[in-house]
Design a protein around this motif. Sequence first.
Motif, PDB file in Angstrom:
ATOM      1  N   ALA A  42      15.569   4.492 -10.105  1.00  0.00           N
ATOM      2  CA  ALA A  42      16.687   3.738  -9.514  1.00  0.00           C
ATOM      3  C   ALA A  42      16.667   3.728  -7.997  1.00  0.00           C
ATOM      4  N   ARG A  43      16.083   4.726  -7.380  1.00  0.00           N
ATOM      5  CA  ARG A  43      16.128   4.771  -5.915  1.00  0.00           C
ATOM      6  C   ARG A  43      14.973   4.027  -5.265  1.00  0.00           C
ATOM      7  N   GLY A  44      14.092   3.473  -6.058  1.00  0.00           N
ATOM      8  CA  GLY A  44      12.959   2.708  -5.529  1.00  0.00           C
ATOM      9  C   GLY A  44      13.421   1.511  -4.709  1.00  0.00           C
ATOM     10  N   TYR A  45      12.506   0.983  -3.936  1.00  0.00           N
ATOM     11  CA  TYR A  45      12.842  -0.097  -2.995  1.00  0.00           C
ATOM     12  C   TYR A  45      13.551  -1.256  -3.676  1.00  0.00           C
ATOM     13  N   GLN A  46      13.065  -1.721  -4.798  1.00  0.00           N
ATOM     14  CA  GLN A  46      13.744  -2.804  -5.501  1.00  0.00           C
ATOM     15  C   GLN A  46      14.285  -2.342  -6.855  1.00  0.00           C
ATOM     16  N   ALA A  49      20.335   0.301 -10.695  1.00  0.00           N
ATOM     17  CA  ALA A  49      20.998   1.354 -11.463  1.00  0.00           C
ATOM     18  C   ALA A  49      20.683   1.206 -12.952  1.00  0.00           C
ATOM     19  N   ALA A  50      20.620  -0.025 -13.429  1.00  0.00           N
ATOM     20  CA  ALA A  50      20.320  -0.258 -14.851  1.00  0.00           C
ATOM     21  C   ALA A  50      18.919   0.235 -15.211  1.00  0.00           C
ATOM     22  N   GLN A  51      17.955   0.031 -14.324  1.00  0.00           N
ATOM     23  CA  GLN A  51      16.600   0.515 -14.571  1.00  0.00           C
ATOM     24  C   GLN A  51      16.561   2.043 -14.603  1.00  0.00           C
ATOM     25  N   GLY A  52      17.314   2.676 -13.724  1.00  0.00           N
ATOM     26  CA  GLY A  52      17.384   4.132 -13.705  1.00  0.00           C
ATOM     27  C   GLY A  52      18.041   4.683 -14.956  1.00  0.00           C
ATOM     28  N   LYS A  53      19.112   4.037 -15.385  1.00  0.00           N
ATOM     29  CA  LYS A  53      19.792   4.461 -16.610  1.00  0.00           C
ATOM     30  C   LYS A  53      18.861   4.338 -17.816  1.00  0.00           C
ATOM     31  N   THR A  54      18.156   3.221 -17.902  1.00  0.00           N
ATOM     32  CA  THR A  54      17.219   3.008 -19.008  1.00  0.00           C
ATOM     33  C   THR A  54      16.107   4.044 -18.994  1.00  0.00           C
ATOM     34  N   ALA A  55      15.577   4.345 -17.819  1.00  0.00           N
ATOM     35  CA  ALA A  55      14.502   5.336 -17.717  1.00  0.00           C
ATOM     36  C   ALA A  55      14.984   6.720 -18.145  1.00  0.00           C
ATOM     37  N   ALA A  56      16.186   7.098 -17.728  1.00  0.00           N
ATOM     38  CA  ALA A  56      16.726   8.412 -18.091  1.00  0.00           C
ATOM     39  C   ALA A  56      16.974   8.505 -19.594  1.00  0.00           C
ATOM     40  N   CYS A  73      23.668   8.328 -20.493  1.00  0.00           N
ATOM     41  CA  CYS A  73      23.377   8.449 -19.068  1.00  0.00           C
ATOM     42  C   CYS A  73      24.160   7.370 -18.331  1.00  0.00           C
ATOM     43  N   ASP A  74      24.656   7.721 -17.176  1.00  0.00           N
ATOM     44  CA  ASP A  74      25.355   6.779 -16.307  1.00  0.00           C
ATOM     45  C   ASP A  74      24.616   6.732 -14.978  1.00  0.00           C
ATOM     46  N   ALA A  75      24.580   5.554 -14.371  1.00  0.00           N
ATOM     47  CA  ALA A  75      23.898   5.393 -13.086  1.00  0.00           C
ATOM     48  C   ALA A  75      24.778   4.583 -12.146  1.00  0.00           C
ATOM     49  N   ARG A  76      24.840   5.048 -10.908  1.00  0.00           N
ATOM     50  CA  ARG A  76      25.550   4.318  -9.858  1.00  0.00           C
ATOM     51  C   ARG A  76      24.640   4.246  -8.639  1.00  0.00           C
ATOM     52  N   ARG A  77      24.558   3.061  -8.073  1.00  0.00           N
ATOM     53  CA  ARG A  77      23.719   2.870  -6.882  1.00  0.00           C
ATOM     54  C   ARG A  77      24.536   2.139  -5.839  1.00  0.00           C
ATOM     55  N   SER A  78      24.650   2.742  -4.676  1.00  0.00           N
ATOM     56  CA  SER A  78      25.283   2.087  -3.541  1.00  0.00           C
ATOM     57  C   SER A  78      24.177   1.711  -2.562  1.00  0.00           C
ATOM     58  N   GLU A 103      24.009  17.040 -16.663  1.00  0.00           N
ATOM     59  CA  GLU A 103      23.224  17.234 -15.439  1.00  0.00           C
ATOM     60  C   GLU A 103      23.269  15.954 -14.616  1.00  0.00           C
ATOM     61  N   GLN A 104      23.162  16.114 -13.302  1.00  0.00           N
ATOM     62  CA  GLN A 104      23.147  14.939 -12.432  1.00  0.00           C
ATOM     63  C   GLN A 104      22.080  15.083 -11.360  1.00  0.00           C
ATOM     64  N   ALA A 105      21.643  13.955 -10.876  1.00  0.00           N
ATOM     65  CA  ALA A 105      20.674  13.902  -9.777  1.00  0.00           C
ATOM     66  C   ALA A 105      21.180  12.886  -8.761  1.00  0.00           C
ATOM     67  N   ILE A 106      21.132  13.272  -7.508  1.00  0.00           N
ATOM     68  CA  ILE A 106      21.614  12.419  -6.419  1.00  0.00           C
ATOM     69  C   ILE A 106      20.507  12.324  -5.375  1.00  0.00           C
ATOM     70  N   GLY A 107      20.291  11.109  -4.876  1.00  0.00           N
ATOM     71  CA  GLY A 107      19.282  10.934  -3.844  1.00  0.00           C
ATOM     72  C   GLY A 107      19.497   9.670  -3.039  1.00  0.00           C
ATOM     73  N   PRO A 108      18.837   9.573  -1.904  1.00  0.00           N
ATOM     74  CA  PRO A 108      18.988   8.386  -1.064  1.00  0.00           C
ATOM     75  C   PRO A 108      18.190   7.216  -1.607  1.00  0.00           C
ATOM     76  N   VAL A 109      18.650   6.032  -1.299  1.00  0.00           N
ATOM     77  CA  VAL A 109      17.963   4.805  -1.680  1.00  0.00           C
ATOM     78  C   VAL A 109      16.799   4.598  -0.717  1.00  0.00           C
ATOM     79  N   GLU A 110      15.652   4.235  -1.257  1.00  0.00           N
ATOM     80  CA  GLU A 110      14.507   3.929  -0.405  1.00  0.00           C
ATOM     81  C   GLU A 110      14.733   2.587   0.271  1.00  0.00           C
ATOM     82  N   THR A 111      14.400   2.528   1.538  1.00  0.00           N
ATOM     83  CA  THR A 111      14.562   1.290   2.297  1.00  0.00           C
ATOM     84  C   THR A 111      13.228   0.915   2.939  1.00  0.00           C
TER      85      THR A 111
END
Length: 114
Positions: A42-46, A49-56, A73-78, A103-111
């Motif tokens: 989910a944090r990849g350049y493009q 959140a839906a892709q991250g949720k599906t992967a998890a 699994c729930d995913a939120r991306r700002s 469990e949760q994982a938090i990280g920055p969005v790649e830009t």
Amino acid sequence: MLEAVIVIPVVVLLTMIVVQYVMLYHARNVTEAAARDGLRVARGYQGTAAQGKTAAEQYLTDVAPRLLVARTCDARRSTATVVIICRADVASVVPFGSFSVTEQAIGPVETFGT
């Protein structure tokens, strides 16, 4: 004979409690790995959140299909951060109680920068 009638059920119950603890520990590690995998996607350049949720969710299904039941699994991306939260109920071998992990994982969005 009387000692065996008392001791054997206690030993069996203690063994089941130890096995349940090991299952709970493993479930926690698997759920954490699933959240990290979803975060990576989910944090990849493009990524979304839906892709991250599906992967998890796919990770949980692939790695522990019988150990973790009722998994979500729930995913939120700002614009700055991504949060993935995975929850699951752990299969029980102990006749009493139910166990779950979150469990949760938090990280920055790649830009993309120039």
